[in-house]
Design a protein around this motif. Structure first.
Motif, PDB file in Angstrom:
ATOM      1  N   ALA A  29      26.383  47.458  81.233  1.00 21.33           N
ATOM      2  CA  ALA A  29      25.074  47.360  81.872  1.00 21.33           C
ATOM      3  C   ALA A  29      24.283  46.173  81.312  1.00 21.33           C
ATOM      4  O   ALA A  29      23.597  45.469  82.063  1.00 21.33           O
ATOM      5  N   GLN A  30      24.375  45.955  80.009  1.00 24.05           N
ATOM      6  CA  GLN A  30      23.693  44.804  79.401  1.00 24.05           C
ATOM      7  C   GLN A  30      24.249  43.495  79.949  1.00 24.05           C
ATOM      8  O   GLN A  30      23.496  42.555  80.237  1.00 24.05           O
ATOM      9  N   LEU A  31      25.569  43.437  80.090  1.00 24.37           N
ATOM     10  CA  LEU A  31      26.194  42.230  80.644  1.00 24.37           C
ATOM     11  C   LEU A  31      25.774  42.013  82.097  1.00 24.37           C
ATOM     12  O   LEU A  31      25.517  40.880  82.520  1.00 24.37           O
ATOM     13  N   GLN A  32      25.700  43.099  82.843  1.00 25.49           N
ATOM     14  CA  GLN A  32      25.274  43.004  84.240  1.00 25.49           C
ATOM     15  C   GLN A  32      23.827  42.512  84.316  1.00 25.49           C
ATOM     16  O   GLN A  32      23.499  41.665  85.156  1.00 25.49           O
ATOM     17  N   ALA A  33      22.972  43.014  83.453  1.00 27.72           N
ATOM     18  CA  ALA A  33      21.573  42.576  83.427  1.00 27.72           C
ATOM     19  C   ALA A  33      21.490  41.091  83.073  1.00 27.72           C
ATOM     20  O   ALA A  33      20.702  40.344  83.679  1.00 27.72           O
ATOM     21  N   ARG A  34      22.303  40.668  82.132  1.00 30.18           N
ATOM     22  CA  ARG A  34      22.322  39.251  81.756  1.00 30.18           C
ATOM     23  C   ARG A  34      22.765  38.383  82.940  1.00 30.18           C
ATOM     24  O   ARG A  34      22.181  37.325  83.190  1.00 30.18           O
ATOM     25  N   ALA A  35      23.773  38.845  83.670  1.00 28.37           N
ATOM     26  CA  ALA A  35      24.250  38.096  84.839  1.00 28.37           C
ATOM     27  C   ALA A  35      23.170  38.037  85.923  1.00 28.37           C
ATOM     28  O   ALA A  35      22.995  36.998  86.580  1.00 28.37           O
ATOM     29  N   ILE A  36      22.448  39.132  86.112  1.00 23.33           N
ATOM     30  CA  ILE A  36      21.364  39.153  87.101  1.00 23.33           C
ATOM     31  C   ILE A  36      20.283  38.141  86.708  1.00 23.33           C
ATOM     32  O   ILE A  36      19.789  37.363  87.543  1.00 23.33           O
ATOM     33  N   ARG A  37      19.921  38.121  85.436  1.00 25.65           N
ATOM     34  CA  ARG A  37      18.883  37.195  84.970  1.00 25.65           C
ATOM     35  C   ARG A  37      19.339  35.731  85.099  1.00 25.65           C
ATOM     36  O   ARG A  37      18.545  34.859  85.461  1.00 25.65           O
ATOM     37  N   LYS A  38      20.606  35.516  84.806  1.00 23.12           N
ATOM     38  CA  LYS A  38      21.146  34.160  84.918  1.00 23.12           C
ATOM     39  C   LYS A  38      21.138  33.706  86.380  1.00 23.12           C
ATOM     40  O   LYS A  38      20.768  32.565  86.691  1.00 23.12           O
ATOM     41  N   ALA A  39      21.545  34.597  87.290  1.00 20.83           N
ATOM     42  CA  ALA A  39      21.529  34.270  88.716  1.00 20.83           C
ATOM     43  C   ALA A  39      20.102  34.019  89.189  1.00 20.83           C
ATOM     44  O   ALA A  39      19.851  33.121  90.024  1.00 20.83           O
ATOM     45  N   ALA A  40      19.146  34.772  88.663  1.00 19.48           N
ATOM     46  CA  ALA A  40      17.746  34.587  89.040  1.00 19.48           C
ATOM     47  C   ALA A  40      17.237  33.233  88.565  1.00 19.48           C
ATOM     48  O   ALA A  40      16.509  32.543  89.298  1.00 19.48           O
ATOM     49  N   ASP A  41      17.616  32.836  87.344  1.00 18.44           N
ATOM     50  CA  ASP A  41      17.206  31.522  86.846  1.00 18.44           C
ATOM     51  C   ASP A  41      17.739  30.409  87.744  1.00 18.44           C
ATOM     52  O   ASP A  41      17.024  29.446  88.058  1.00 18.44           O
TER      53      ASP A  41
END
Length: 162
Positions: free
Chosen positions: A52-64
């Protein structure tokens, strides 16, 4: 006491000992399974939370990346970036992506909790089986002792009664 009675008493004692030993071994195995189930659940829960932490990081990276692309597109069309509508678009992208990231973390925590609870329930069932086996071993020992005592006192199962 005749040889036949002694033999029967010995066989009853041996049978009781084997039964008690087998049930004690069954209890040890059930305890070991309970420990394994708990460890597997802990590992799976940790994996779910980490995922879940990795998924959240990927979401934030995609948002950036999405925010950068939006700023570039707006700047390319002559809009002043960081003010007015451009700033509002950037803020909205950031807020929505952070909501998605937090939902991923929340979902991961819920999955981890569910996995842990499932593992605890499975382990408890195994512990219950271990307790039942221990009780069964004591029951076997008591029944074997009673059988031996009956045989001893009556001179065997086929002894004539006075």
């Amino acid at each position: 006491m005749g040889i036949e009675t002694a033999l029967l008493v010995g066989l009853a004692a041996a049978g009781t000992a084997v039964s008690v030993y087998g049930q004690q071994q069954q209890a040890k195995q059930a305890d070991a399974i309970a420990s394994q189930q708990e460890q597997i659940a802990r590992d799976d829960a940790a994996y779910a939370a980490s995922e879940a932490q990795l998924q959240a990081r990927a979401i934030r990276k995609a948002a950036d990346k999405q925010r950068a692309e939006a700023r570039a597109a707006l700047a390319g069309s002559g809009v002043v970036v960081g003010a007015g509508t451009a700033e509002q678009i950037d803020t909205e992208i950031q807020q929505q992506s952070e909501e998605d990231a937090l939902m991923a973390i929340y979902d991961g925590k819920n999955r981890a909790r569910s996995i842990t609870q499932g593992g605890n329930l499975a382990a408890q069932r195994s512990r219950n089986a271990a307790d039942a086996a221990r009780i069964g071993s004591w029951t076997s020992a008591l029944q074997g002792g009673a059988t031996i005592a009956r045989g001893w006192n009556t001179g065997g199962a086929n002894a004539p009664r006075a």
